[in-house]
Design a protein around this motif. Sequence first.
Motif, PDB file in Angstrom:
ATOM      1  N   ASP A  18       0.836  -1.201   0.000  1.00  0.00           N
ATOM      2  CA  ASP A  18       0.000   0.000   0.000  1.00  0.00           C
ATOM      3  C   ASP A  18       0.874   1.256   0.000  1.00  0.00           C
ATOM      4  OD1 ASP A  18      -1.821   2.063   0.450  1.00  0.00           O
ATOM      5  OD2 ASP A  18      -2.898   0.991   2.032  1.00  0.00           O
ATOM      6  N   PRO A  19       1.263   1.737  -1.194  1.00  0.00           N
ATOM      7  CA  PRO A  19       2.147   2.902  -1.274  1.00  0.00           C
ATOM      8  C   PRO A  19       1.621   4.152  -0.581  1.00  0.00           C
ATOM      9  CG  PRO A  19       2.038   1.816  -3.395  1.00  0.00           C
ATOM     10  CD  PRO A  19       0.999   1.169  -2.527  1.00  0.00           C
ATOM     11  N   VAL A  20       0.324   4.405  -0.652  1.00  0.00           N
ATOM     12  CA  VAL A  20      -0.228   5.617  -0.050  1.00  0.00           C
ATOM     13  C   VAL A  20      -0.099   5.568   1.471  1.00  0.00           C
ATOM     14  CG1 VAL A  20      -2.317   7.009   0.259  1.00  0.00           C
ATOM     15  CG2 VAL A  20      -1.770   6.063  -1.999  1.00  0.00           C
ATOM     16  N   ALA A  21      -0.483   4.452   2.069  1.00  0.00           N
ATOM     17  CA  ALA A  21      -0.407   4.330   3.535  1.00  0.00           C
ATOM     18  C   ALA A  21       1.043   4.344   4.024  1.00  0.00           C
ATOM     19  CB  ALA A  21      -1.108   3.058   3.997  1.00  0.00           C
ATOM     20  N   LEU A  22       1.924   3.642   3.316  1.00  0.00           N
ATOM     21  CA  LEU A  22       3.314   3.597   3.750  1.00  0.00           C
ATOM     22  C   LEU A  22       3.998   4.948   3.524  1.00  0.00           C
ATOM     23  CD1 LEU A  22       5.023   1.553   5.214  1.00  0.00           C
ATOM     24  CD2 LEU A  22       5.974   0.859   3.012  1.00  0.00           C
ATOM     25  N   ALA A  23       3.636   5.644   2.456  1.00  0.00           N
ATOM     26  CA  ALA A  23       4.167   6.997   2.234  1.00  0.00           C
ATOM     27  C   ALA A  23       3.719   7.930   3.353  1.00  0.00           C
ATOM     28  CB  ALA A  23       3.723   7.538   0.878  1.00  0.00           C
ATOM     29  N   ASP A  24       2.482   7.800   3.779  1.00  0.00           N
ATOM     30  CA  ASP A  24       1.990   8.622   4.881  1.00  0.00           C
ATOM     31  C   ASP A  24       2.800   8.358   6.153  1.00  0.00           C
ATOM     32  OD1 ASP A  24      -0.038  10.442   6.132  1.00  0.00           O
ATOM     33  OD2 ASP A  24      -0.457   8.608   7.282  1.00  0.00           O
ATOM     34  N   ALA A  38      -0.304  10.979  -5.284  1.00  0.00           N
ATOM     35  CA  ALA A  38      -0.091   9.596  -4.835  1.00  0.00           C
ATOM     36  C   ALA A  38      -1.272   8.729  -5.258  1.00  0.00           C
ATOM     37  CB  ALA A  38       0.075   9.558  -3.323  1.00  0.00           C
ATOM     38  N   THR A  39      -0.966   7.524  -5.710  1.00  0.00           N
ATOM     39  CA  THR A  39      -1.996   6.584  -6.165  1.00  0.00           C
ATOM     40  C   THR A  39      -1.757   5.228  -5.503  1.00  0.00           C
ATOM     41  OG1 THR A  39      -0.738   5.666  -8.017  1.00  0.00           O
ATOM     42  CG2 THR A  39      -1.968   7.723  -8.433  1.00  0.00           C
ATOM     43  N   PRO A  40      -2.690   4.295  -5.638  1.00  0.00           N
ATOM     44  CA  PRO A  40      -2.459   2.950  -5.105  1.00  0.00           C
ATOM     45  C   PRO A  40      -1.262   2.247  -5.748  1.00  0.00           C
ATOM     46  CG  PRO A  40      -4.790   3.288  -5.488  1.00  0.00           C
ATOM     47  CD  PRO A  40      -4.080   4.477  -6.096  1.00  0.00           C
ATOM     48  N   ALA A  41      -0.751   2.772  -6.856  1.00  0.00           N
ATOM     49  CA  ALA A  41       0.388   2.153  -7.528  1.00  0.00           C
ATOM     50  C   ALA A  41       1.721   2.823  -7.186  1.00  0.00           C
ATOM     51  CB  ALA A  41       0.190   2.192  -9.041  1.00  0.00           C
ATOM     52  N   LYS A  55      15.176  11.397  -1.976  1.00  0.00           N
ATOM     53  CA  LYS A  55      13.764  11.188  -2.229  1.00  0.00           C
ATOM     54  C   LYS A  55      13.432   9.732  -1.885  1.00  0.00           C
ATOM     55  CE  LYS A  55      10.527  11.462  -6.106  1.00  0.00           C
ATOM     56  NZ  LYS A  55      10.354  12.093  -7.429  1.00  0.00           N
ATOM     57  N   ILE A  56      12.207   9.471  -1.452  1.00  0.00           N
ATOM     58  CA  ILE A  56      11.746   8.109  -1.192  1.00  0.00           C
ATOM     59  C   ILE A  56      10.580   7.836  -2.130  1.00  0.00           C
ATOM     60  CG2 ILE A  56      10.704   6.546   0.490  1.00  0.00           C
ATOM     61  CD1 ILE A  56      12.159   8.169   2.657  1.00  0.00           C
ATOM     62  N   THR A  57      10.676   6.752  -2.887  1.00  0.00           N
ATOM     63  CA  THR A  57       9.584   6.354  -3.771  1.00  0.00           C
ATOM     64  C   THR A  57       9.023   5.029  -3.285  1.00  0.00           C
ATOM     65  OG1 THR A  57      11.067   5.256  -5.346  1.00  0.00           O
ATOM     66  CG2 THR A  57      10.564   7.570  -5.755  1.00  0.00           C
ATOM     67  N   LEU A  58       7.718   4.894  -3.376  1.00  0.00           N
ATOM     68  CA  LEU A  58       7.037   3.687  -2.917  1.00  0.00           C
ATOM     69  C   LEU A  58       6.219   3.135  -4.075  1.00  0.00           C
ATOM     70  CD1 LEU A  58       6.744   6.100  -0.465  1.00  0.00           C
ATOM     71  CD2 LEU A  58       6.665   3.922   0.728  1.00  0.00           C
ATOM     72  N   HIS A  59       6.420   1.872  -4.380  1.00  0.00           N
ATOM     73  CA  HIS A  59       5.802   1.241  -5.540  1.00  0.00           C
ATOM     74  C   HIS A  59       4.968   0.042  -5.101  1.00  0.00           C
ATOM     75  CE1 HIS A  59       8.700   3.410  -8.104  1.00  0.00           C
ATOM     76  NE2 HIS A  59       9.517   3.208  -7.090  1.00  0.00           N
ATOM     77  N   HIS A  60       3.763  -0.056  -5.636  1.00  0.00           N
ATOM     78  CA  HIS A  60       2.928  -1.222  -5.346  1.00  0.00           C
ATOM     79  C   HIS A  60       3.551  -2.457  -5.980  1.00  0.00           C
ATOM     80  CE1 HIS A  60      -0.484  -3.775  -4.647  1.00  0.00           C
ATOM     81  NE2 HIS A  60      -0.514  -4.075  -5.929  1.00  0.00           N
ATOM     82  N   ASP A  61       3.666  -3.503  -5.212  1.00  0.00           N
ATOM     83  CA  ASP A  61       4.217  -4.768  -5.706  1.00  0.00           C
ATOM     84  C   ASP A  61       3.269  -5.883  -5.303  1.00  0.00           C
ATOM     85  OD1 ASP A  61       5.611  -7.044  -6.380  1.00  0.00           O
ATOM     86  OD2 ASP A  61       7.476  -6.416  -5.436  1.00  0.00           O
ATOM     87  N   PRO A  62       2.486  -6.404  -6.250  1.00  0.00           N
ATOM     88  CA  PRO A  62       1.526  -7.460  -5.904  1.00  0.00           C
ATOM     89  C   PRO A  62       2.193  -8.797  -5.567  1.00  0.00           C
ATOM     90  CG  PRO A  62       1.546  -7.100  -8.261  1.00  0.00           C
ATOM     91  CD  PRO A  62       2.440  -6.047  -7.647  1.00  0.00           C
ATOM     92  N   GLU A  63       3.481  -8.925  -5.839  1.00  0.00           N
ATOM     93  CA  GLU A  63       4.184 -10.178  -5.591  1.00  0.00           C
ATOM     94  C   GLU A  63       5.285  -9.999  -4.552  1.00  0.00           C
ATOM     95  OE1 GLU A  63       5.502 -11.848  -9.287  1.00  0.00           O
ATOM     96  OE2 GLU A  63       3.609 -11.379 -10.259  1.00  0.00           O
ATOM     97  N   LEU A  64       4.950  -9.325  -3.460  1.00  0.00           N
ATOM     98  CA  LEU A  64       5.950  -9.111  -2.415  1.00  0.00           C
ATOM     99  C   LEU A  64       6.480 -10.449  -1.926  1.00  0.00           C
ATOM    100  CD1 LEU A  64       4.262  -6.303  -0.318  1.00  0.00           C
ATOM    101  CD2 LEU A  64       6.295  -6.099  -1.726  1.00  0.00           C
ATOM    102  N   LYS A  65       7.774 -10.516  -1.794  1.00  0.00           N
ATOM    103  CA  LYS A  65       8.418 -11.736  -1.320  1.00  0.00           C
ATOM    104  C   LYS A  65       8.466 -11.712   0.205  1.00  0.00           C
ATOM    105  CE  LYS A  65      11.226 -11.856  -5.431  1.00  0.00           C
ATOM    106  NZ  LYS A  65      11.194 -10.546  -6.026  1.00  0.00           N
TER     107      LYS A  65
END
Length: 124
Positions: A18-24, A38-41, A55-65
Amino acid sequence: MSTPVHLSIAALSINCADPVALADFWARVLGRPVNPGATPAYAAIDATDPAGGPKITLHHDPELKPVRNRLRLALRTDRFETESLRLIGLGAESLGDFEKPSLRWTTFADPEGNEFDLVTSQPA
């Protein structure tokens, strides 16, 4: 003779659910705003000044290991107790406290389980 280096860290990228929540969370930890759009992606947090870090970038990853993160942030402070309590209040989980003769740190996990450290110097 060494070759000159012309590199600097532009950004730290975090894959997450969840990029939005983790960015917050990280925006509140670092006292920086989440960039508009900011988007869900994707979400980002710019450095507010050159001393503020990359800078910190957060990316949605549906296949988190399900493995431990391999890049770990270390945050330095001279207000260790105050910042520890603030981080817990923001949703970080304390995983352990450690000391060496001149250094003290606590390892925390962010809301998605990524580990990071809060570090302070100790008088010798």
